[in-house]
Design an enzyme around this catalytic site. Structure first.
Site, PDB file in Angstrom:
ATOM      1  N   GLU A 205     -41.980-120.792 -43.397  1.00  0.00           N
ATOM      2  CA  GLU A 205     -42.655-120.143 -42.600  1.00  0.00           C
ATOM      3  C   GLU A 205     -43.787-119.216 -43.255  1.00  0.00           C
ATOM      4  O   GLU A 205     -44.879-119.266 -42.574  1.00  0.00           O
ATOM      5  CB  GLU A 205     -42.059-119.145 -41.791  1.00  0.00           C
ATOM      6  CG  GLU A 205     -40.633-119.897 -40.796  1.00  0.00           C
ATOM      7  CD  GLU A 205     -41.286-120.655 -39.752  1.00  0.00           C
ATOM      8  OE1 GLU A 205     -42.344-120.568 -39.066  1.00  0.00           O
ATOM      9  OE2 GLU A 205     -40.741-121.810 -39.535  1.00  0.00           O
ATOM     10  N   SER A 483       4.124-101.513   5.407  1.00  0.00           N
ATOM     11  CA  SER A 483       5.448-100.898   4.823  1.00  0.00           C
ATOM     12  C   SER A 483       5.287-100.503   3.308  1.00  0.00           C
ATOM     13  O   SER A 483       6.099 -99.788   2.971  1.00  0.00           O
ATOM     14  CB  SER A 483       6.513-101.897   5.054  1.00  0.00           C
ATOM     15  OG  SER A 483       7.107-101.945   6.390  1.00  0.00           O
TER      16      SER A 483
END
Length: 799
Positions: A205, A483
């Site tokens: 690069e 319940s």
């Protein structure tokens, strides 16, 4: 006098004529145009320089502001609970290998790097990763695990040949909390980057990185010549500094003005900062791929995303593969285009060899290696959105939204991925079965699983599909609990042992409760029958409504509501008599907190999903320690728990024992609401508590009770995850006595149908019964029910 005046006038006239002659006969001189043009150029030059320097100042301000401030909004990473390994742990070799694959460990017989393993039959060798937990760092360990038929037999350190008592695996990342722009990265320091990565970048690069000042004319010329010779684009002219500027500050727009701006900012960046600072920023900023909707930035994250390993452990060929991605992450994606990726990787290796960074032999050897990319990972996606929603809500009590999405926090949670995966599979399978029953279509569910001893949430599902962004039924679905409230009613009664004991007889017959508006409330039993005089434990085990209302009205609705508050219910409660049968709406998480108190033997432990929060430097910001307080009377709680064991053996939950050993000691309660719109079950084993709700989002009847809707889901889940039976330990002030269930009087073991019951000291019966005393007609012995159909006794209605 006249002559004098004439002479004066004459002189004045001549003077005037001379002046007129002087000014009138001379031609005007033209100004020089070159002087005007010069002045204009100077003005334009000054203005241009002022604009240029102003623009440079503006660029300089922007460069310094972002580079010196918080450079990146790093998302928080959320981890599951780490798996702790020890000899005797019930984990098979296949399940351990599945865990290793979830952690993205790679098969490698040589264990050449961290995060590798090798399986040979019932023997697995592993090299763990170095990992910093919230309480202490754990270095990498090479170990060998030998498995037996039931689990781990031995764990041996391959370095010292010593047995390892216990070791934690690195945890699975289950999600991230992102900022608005979904970028993800693992920040690294320059000294943490492999030397091969730096040399690969320089070779491919920017060869002159340490010589130029941000822009390299030599590099541009070399790239143009190389591309002409190659007949295509093989080398770029942008320096590393320019690439950083493009990624960090600018857009991908292709224009001369953007390129000029890029060059100017690169010069400023080079002037302001050192080469190493620029290179470190580049390593963390460069875009290297896409993981779903989240972009992958930086080499630290890319190494995990593509190879499942930390950057420092990557071999040369994999480092070169990452460098190859810089030129085009989409074009050279090793998963989509492996041939292109290999070609580009090999070019990077050749460039490194040409620059003398590696030898030709090293390049040849690396090029012979396969890509070895792991399957696409889900590391950044939120795999368990319902649970992560709970985590984020608990975090919001301490942290701002921007802190959670930008500070790079590491959040360690209580989730057990193995339990969670089992839960999700169970929910899918069981709801598909239930959907086939009459009226039971389009069912939804919510399930929460906690550790019985700590209240830590180990699994949670907010629906049958558990989708991100959907309605979280586990946290937000407010439904009547039926319940499930009854244990609180009987717990309240048992806190008055001079009035109520486990064998106190109550009347299960019609009761009329006057209403404040003149309308009487007349509750009914689920089977529309009355059962006469029954023992208190039988009333709960059979979930009799009429007996429950009588007990609740006797002790007071307000006292029951107070017990609910003590058990962890924070929601406002309406003090109506119907509360006694569950006419109170709670979310599944609230029900879980309520039953966690029962599972904790009367001690309340806050439900929690987080263990610790750690910042990027490894400092623990927040801990979530185990906290406990006595909420209700432990003696009364113990007695209620034994009654709930009777629910499972002889009452509405007895179907569970078709899948569990008879001595497993299951504790639980079913719940059903009016018109069978909601099916609930809450219960626990020795190691886990889980709460299950099944119903429809549109609140239509589903035709299922708690016993045939939620209970089957609970049973199928718990039989897969639970390994510990319940062992209830009575408090010191509780006596266990043998009693004749037929009359509630003391007897001895082996006398007829005698059973052992717990009593708070001072409340136990004192009179003795003769063996074989007559049985009350209304209350037959429990074992006779085994020979009768239970279809009509499966569950009461309005609860």
């Amino acid at each position: 006098m006249m002559i004098k005046n004439n002479n004066t006038l004459k002189a004045m006239a001549e003077k005037t004529n001379r002046r007129d002659s002087r000014y009138g006969t001379k031609k005007p001189v033209k100004k020089s145009t070159s002087h005007t043009f010069r002045n204009l150029c100077l003005i334009l030059l000054a203005g241009g320089l002022f604009a240029l320097f102003s623009y440079l100042g503006y660029l300089d301000y922007n460069v310094r502001k972002q580079f010196e401030g918080k450079r990146w909004a790093v998302p928080a990473r959320v981890y599951a609970s780490p798996v702790e390994l020890y000899a005797g742990y019930a984990l098979t070799a296949d399940k351990f290998e599945a865990l290793l694959k979830m952690l993205h460990y790679r098969e490698d017989a040589a264990l050449s790097a961290e995060g590798s393993y090798f399986k040979n039959g019932v023997q697995i060798r592993v090299k763990t990763r170095n990992f910093a937990f919230w309480d202490q760092p754990q270095p990498s360990v090479s170990m060998q695990l030998n498995f037996s038929g039931t689990g781990i037999a031995t764990i041996t350190d391959l370095t010292t040949s010593q047995d390892i008592a216990i070791i934690r695996m690195d945890p699975v990342q289950i999600g991230s909390f992102y900022p608005t722009i979904k970028e993800d990265r693992v920040l690294i320091k320059l000294e943490e980057a492999p030397d091969s990565l730096i040399k690969g970048l320089l070779a491919s690069e920017d060869r002159d990185f340490y010589q130029h000042f941000g822009v390299s004319l030599k590099g541009i010329a070399r790239a143009m010549w190389t591309n002409v010779r190659a007949g295509g684009m093989v080398q770029g002219g942008s320096t590393i500094t320019q690439q950083l500027v493009k990624n960090f500050y600018l857009t991908n727009e292709r224009s001369f003005s953007r390129k000029a701006k890029e060059a100017l900012m690169a010069l400023i960046l080079e002037y302001r900062y050192t080469k190493n600072e620029i290179l470190e920023a580049y390593l963390n900023e460069i875009y290297l791929g896409q993981n779903g909707s989240s972009s992958v930035h930086g080499f630290g994250l890319a190494s995990e995303f593509y190879f499942g390993s930390t950057l420092k452990d990557l071999p040369l060929e994999q480092v070169a593969s990452l460098v190859a991605l810089v030129r085009g992450p989409s074009e050279y994606d090793p998963r989509r285009y492996p041939d292109r990726a290999v070609q580009r990787r090999d070019l990077v290796l050749d460039q490194m060899a040409a620059e003398g960074y590696i030898t030709t032999e090293q390049a040849v050897e690396a090029k012979a290696k396969p890509l070895s990319v792991i399957p696409r990972t889900q590391r950044s996606s939120n795999r368990y959105p319902g649970f992560l929603d709970l985590v984020k809500r608990q975090l919001s009590e301490k942290y701002r939204e921007e802190d959670l999405t930008s500070q790079g926090l590491r959040i360690f949670t209580t989730l057990d991925t193995q339990v969670q995966d089992i839960l999700e599979k169970t929910v899918t399978a069981k709801l598909d079965q239930l959907d086939k029953l009459p009226h039971a279509d389009n069912l939804e569910t919510a399930v929460i699983v906690t550790r019985r001893d700590s209240g830590e949430v180990t699994a949670l599902t907010s629906g049958r599909e558990n989708l991100a962004g959907g309605f979280n039924r586990a946290l937000d679905a407010v439904r009547p609990i039926g319940s499930l409230i009854k244990p609180a009613v009987y717990l309240t009664a048992l806190e008055y042992p001079d009035k109520y004991t486990i064998t106190t007889r109550v009347n299960d017959s019609t009761i009329v409760v006057p209403g404040q508006n003149g309308v009487d409330w007349i509750p009914k039993n689920y089977d529309h029958k009355e059962h006469g005089s029954v023992a208190l434990h039988t009333a709960l085990a059979k979930s009799y409504n009429l007996a429950t209302v009588r007990v609740g009205m006797d002790i007071g609705v307000a006292r029951t509501a107070k017990t609910l508050k003590s058990m962890g219910v924070t929601r406002a409660l309406d003090l109506f008599p119907s509360l006694l049968l569950g006419a109170v709406s709670l979310t599944p998480i609230e029900v879980t907190q309520m039953y966690q108190t029962l599972a904790g033997d009367g001690f309340s432990t806050p439900i929690k999903a987080i263990r610790a929060v750690v910042d990027t430097d490894g400092k623990q910001l927040q801990s979530y320690p185990f906290t406990v307080r006595q909420a209700v009377d432990p003696a009364a709680t113990y007695i209620v728990n034994t009654m709930l064991q009777e629910v499972m053996h002889e009452g509405t939950g007895r179907a569970a024992y078709s899948s569990f050993p008879k001595d497993y000691g299951l504790v639980g309660k079913t719940g059903t609401t009016n018109d069978a719109k909601d099916s609930w079950f809450a219960g626990y084993t020795g190691d886990y508590l889980s709460v299950v709700w099944v119903g429809r989002d549109d609140n239509k009847p589903i035709g299922l009770t708690g016993a045939n809707g939620a209970l089957p889901v609970w049973v199928d889940l718990m039989r897969q995850i639970s390994t510990q039976p319940v062992n209830l330990i009575p408090p010191d002030n509780v006596k266990l006595l043998w009693v004749d269930p037929n009359n509630g009087l003391l007897t001895h073991k082996g006398c007829g149908s005698s059973k052992q019951y717990p009593y708070i000291s001072g409340s136990e019966p004192t009179a003795y019964s003769d063996c074989g005393a007559a049985v009350f007609e209304e209350d037959k012995p429990w074992f006779t029910d085994l020979f009768e159909s239970d279809t009509k006794q499966s569950e009461p209605p309005t609860q």
